[in-house]
Write a protein that holds these residues in place. Sequence first.
Motif, PDB file in Angstrom:
ATOM      1  N   PHE A 103      -7.823  -5.142  -2.647  1.00  0.00           N
ATOM      2  CA  PHE A 103      -6.414  -4.852  -2.920  1.00  0.00           C
ATOM      3  C   PHE A 103      -5.483  -5.967  -2.426  1.00  0.00           C
ATOM      4  O   PHE A 103      -4.569  -6.369  -3.124  1.00  0.00           O
ATOM      5  N   TRP A 117      -7.939   1.258 -11.123  1.00  0.00           N
ATOM      6  CA  TRP A 117      -9.205   1.106 -10.407  1.00  0.00           C
ATOM      7  C   TRP A 117      -9.868   2.452 -10.235  1.00  0.00           C
ATOM      8  O   TRP A 117      -9.224   3.496 -10.317  1.00  0.00           O
ATOM      9  N   PHE A 143      -2.054  -1.702 -13.106  1.00  0.00           N
ATOM     10  CA  PHE A 143      -3.083  -1.796 -12.068  1.00  0.00           C
ATOM     11  C   PHE A 143      -3.917  -0.525 -12.138  1.00  0.00           C
ATOM     12  O   PHE A 143      -3.380   0.576 -12.030  1.00  0.00           O
ATOM     13  N   THR A 200      -5.045  -8.941  -4.800  1.00  0.00           N
ATOM     14  CA  THR A 200      -4.613  -8.659  -6.165  1.00  0.00           C
ATOM     15  C   THR A 200      -3.619  -9.704  -6.655  1.00  0.00           C
ATOM     16  O   THR A 200      -2.641 -10.012  -5.975  1.00  0.00           O
ATOM     17  N   GLU A 226       0.831  -1.202   0.000  1.00  0.00           N
ATOM     18  CA  GLU A 226       0.000   0.000   0.000  1.00  0.00           C
ATOM     19  C   GLU A 226       0.869   1.257   0.000  1.00  0.00           C
ATOM     20  O   GLU A 226       0.597   2.204  -0.746  1.00  0.00           O
ATOM     21  N   LEU A 268      -8.010   2.700  -1.845  1.00  0.00           N
ATOM     22  CA  LEU A 268      -7.640   1.489  -2.573  1.00  0.00           C
ATOM     23  C   LEU A 268      -8.872   0.613  -2.768  1.00  0.00           C
ATOM     24  O   LEU A 268      -9.828   0.697  -2.000  1.00  0.00           O
ATOM     25  N   TRP A 308      -0.950  -9.994  -8.829  1.00  0.00           N
ATOM     26  CA  TRP A 308      -0.005  -9.130  -9.527  1.00  0.00           C
ATOM     27  C   TRP A 308       0.631  -9.809 -10.729  1.00  0.00           C
ATOM     28  O   TRP A 308       1.017  -9.126 -11.686  1.00  0.00           O
TER      29      TRP A 308
END
Length: 164
Positions: A30, A43, A41, A33, A6, A26, A35
């Motif tokens: 999150f 949103w 990424f 996720t 974060e 976020l 990755w």
Amino acid sequence: MYPLSESELRASFVNADADERRLAALPADFVLTDWDHLDFFAWRDPRSRGRGYLVTDHLGHPTGVVLRAADGTSRARSALCNICHTMQPSDQVALFTARRALPAGELGDSIGTYICADLSCHENVRLALPLAPSEVRASVDRRIDGARQRTEAFVEKILEGAAA
């Protein structure tokens, strides 16, 4: 993309001040996720309808931008997303603007482009079948590479305002 915490995600925003970084909401999922399957990424802010975020790997570093969705609707029946090149109904594509990187962004310089309204471009390029009857689809791998390149080019234009 490689996994981001974060704090790394918030620190990546090149066109945001400290308050905007701190207040960025976020996505609820999150921590879940995946990755490994993301080229970038993106949103929409769950607390602010008109705000979105996009983070990509630019020159080996996570680089994020804060986006603002334009108000209003288009009279067009369909529109093309400039990131994933997917033809969609016009209400599913929105004009997003982003301030240029600081300090140029502080002077009001911004750049805009049409992007999928829900910022789901990374998913749309993976769909094998066309979304529109007249849409011609390239191979999935070429679409993924193209979306990644166009995302990086958009971020590069935002960075043009940054001090050298």
